[in-house]
Design an enzyme around this catalytic site. Structure first.
Site, PDB file in Angstrom:
ATOM      1  N   TYR A  24      -7.044   8.133  -1.223  1.00 18.43           N
ATOM      2  CA  TYR A  24      -7.290   6.789  -1.738  1.00 18.43           C
ATOM      3  C   TYR A  24      -8.452   6.698  -2.731  1.00 18.43           C
ATOM      4  CZ  TYR A  24      -4.151   5.559   2.066  1.00 18.43           C
ATOM      5  OH  TYR A  24      -3.060   5.474   2.900  1.00 18.43           O
ATOM      6  N   HIS A 102       0.586   0.005  -4.398  1.00 15.02           N
ATOM      7  CA  HIS A 102      -0.042   0.958  -3.477  1.00 15.02           C
ATOM      8  C   HIS A 102      -0.971   1.864  -4.261  1.00 15.02           C
ATOM      9  CE1 HIS A 102       2.541  -0.221  -0.202  1.00 15.02           C
ATOM     10  NE2 HIS A 102       3.544  -0.215  -1.059  1.00 15.02           N
TER      11      HIS A 102
HETATM   12  C1  DQA Z   1      -1.211   2.121   1.071  1.00 19.45           C
HETATM   13  C2  DQA Z   1      -0.133   3.099   1.547  1.00 19.45           C
HETATM   14  C3  DQA Z   1       0.282   2.790   2.979  1.00 19.45           C
HETATM   15  O1  DQA Z   1       1.275   3.716   3.413  1.00 19.45           O
HETATM   16  C4  DQA Z   1      -0.923   2.918   3.904  1.00 19.45           C
HETATM   17  O2  DQA Z   1      -0.547   2.558   5.218  1.00 19.45           O
HETATM   18  C5  DQA Z   1      -2.103   2.144   3.433  1.00 19.45           C
HETATM   19  C6  DQA Z   1      -2.416   2.129   2.010  1.00 19.45           C
HETATM   20  C7  DQA Z   1      -1.718   2.464  -0.342  1.00 19.45           C
HETATM   21  O3  DQA Z   1      -2.333   1.611  -0.960  1.00 19.45           O
HETATM   22  O4  DQA Z   1      -1.510   3.593  -0.812  1.00 19.45           O
HETATM   23  O5  DQA Z   1      -2.848   1.586   4.232  1.00 19.45           O
HETATM   24  O6  DQA Z   1      -0.658   0.820   1.035  1.00 19.45           O
END
Ligand code: DQA
Length: 151
Positions: A24, A102
């Site tokens: 992330y 995402h």
């Molecule tokens: C997310 C991807 C999801 O699978 C995960 O549960 C998240 C973050 C992303 O921003 O990449 O909490 O939404």
């Protein structure tokens, strides 16, 4: 003054900057929101930004969007993306466009992340570009809103 677009951050997204930096990155939710506000100013639109770890509160914020002037929604639903029919139903109540975003490339991760149950309520999705996913999502939303307004 009413906002133009509603930005929704779901479960665990307040922990960006403190969770799995390899997936992330290091941007915090505050950094993401600041980047969104800057992009919104460039586009000449205003935002209302909401984060919750409580699914019912997220559903209620979506319900309020029916009457608060929201012209479009960008949502990162976090893990709810993959299993929350409650959020799908809530988003389906709206008639304004919804863009799913995402940070990570969900289609290239674990099997359970490859499916979005909220996708049918969204006009498109952006994933894999970190903070850029939000900015691209906002740009896409703005384009869809303008196209719809132009008929
Ligand atoms: C997310 C991807 C999801 O699978 C995960 O549960 C998240 C973050 C992303 O921003 O990449 O909490 O939404």
């Amino acid at each position: 003054m009413p906002h133009d677009y509603l930005i929704l951050h779901g479960i665990n997204l307040n922990m960006f900057g403190r969770r799995d930096a390899r997936v992330y990155g290091t941007a915090t939710l505050e950094d993401i929101n600041a980047a969104l506000e800057k992009e919104a100013a460039r586009l000449g639109v205003t935002l209302d930004i909401f984060q919750s770890n409580v699914e019912g509160l997220m559903a209620e914020r979506i319900h309020r969007a029916l009457d608060d002037g929201t012209r479009g929604v960008v949502i990162n639903a976090g893990a709810w993306t993959h299993y929350s029919y409650g959020l799908l139903d809530a988003l389906n109540i709206l008639s304004v466009p919804v863009v799913e975003v995402h940070m990570s490339h969900v289609g290239a991760r674990e099997e359970f992340r490859r499916h979005s149950v909220i996708a049918p309520a969204c006009c498109g999705s952006v994933a894999g570009f970190g903070v850029g996913s939000y900015l691209l999502g906002l740009q896409a939303l703005h384009q869809v809103v303008r196209e719809r307004a132009a008929g």
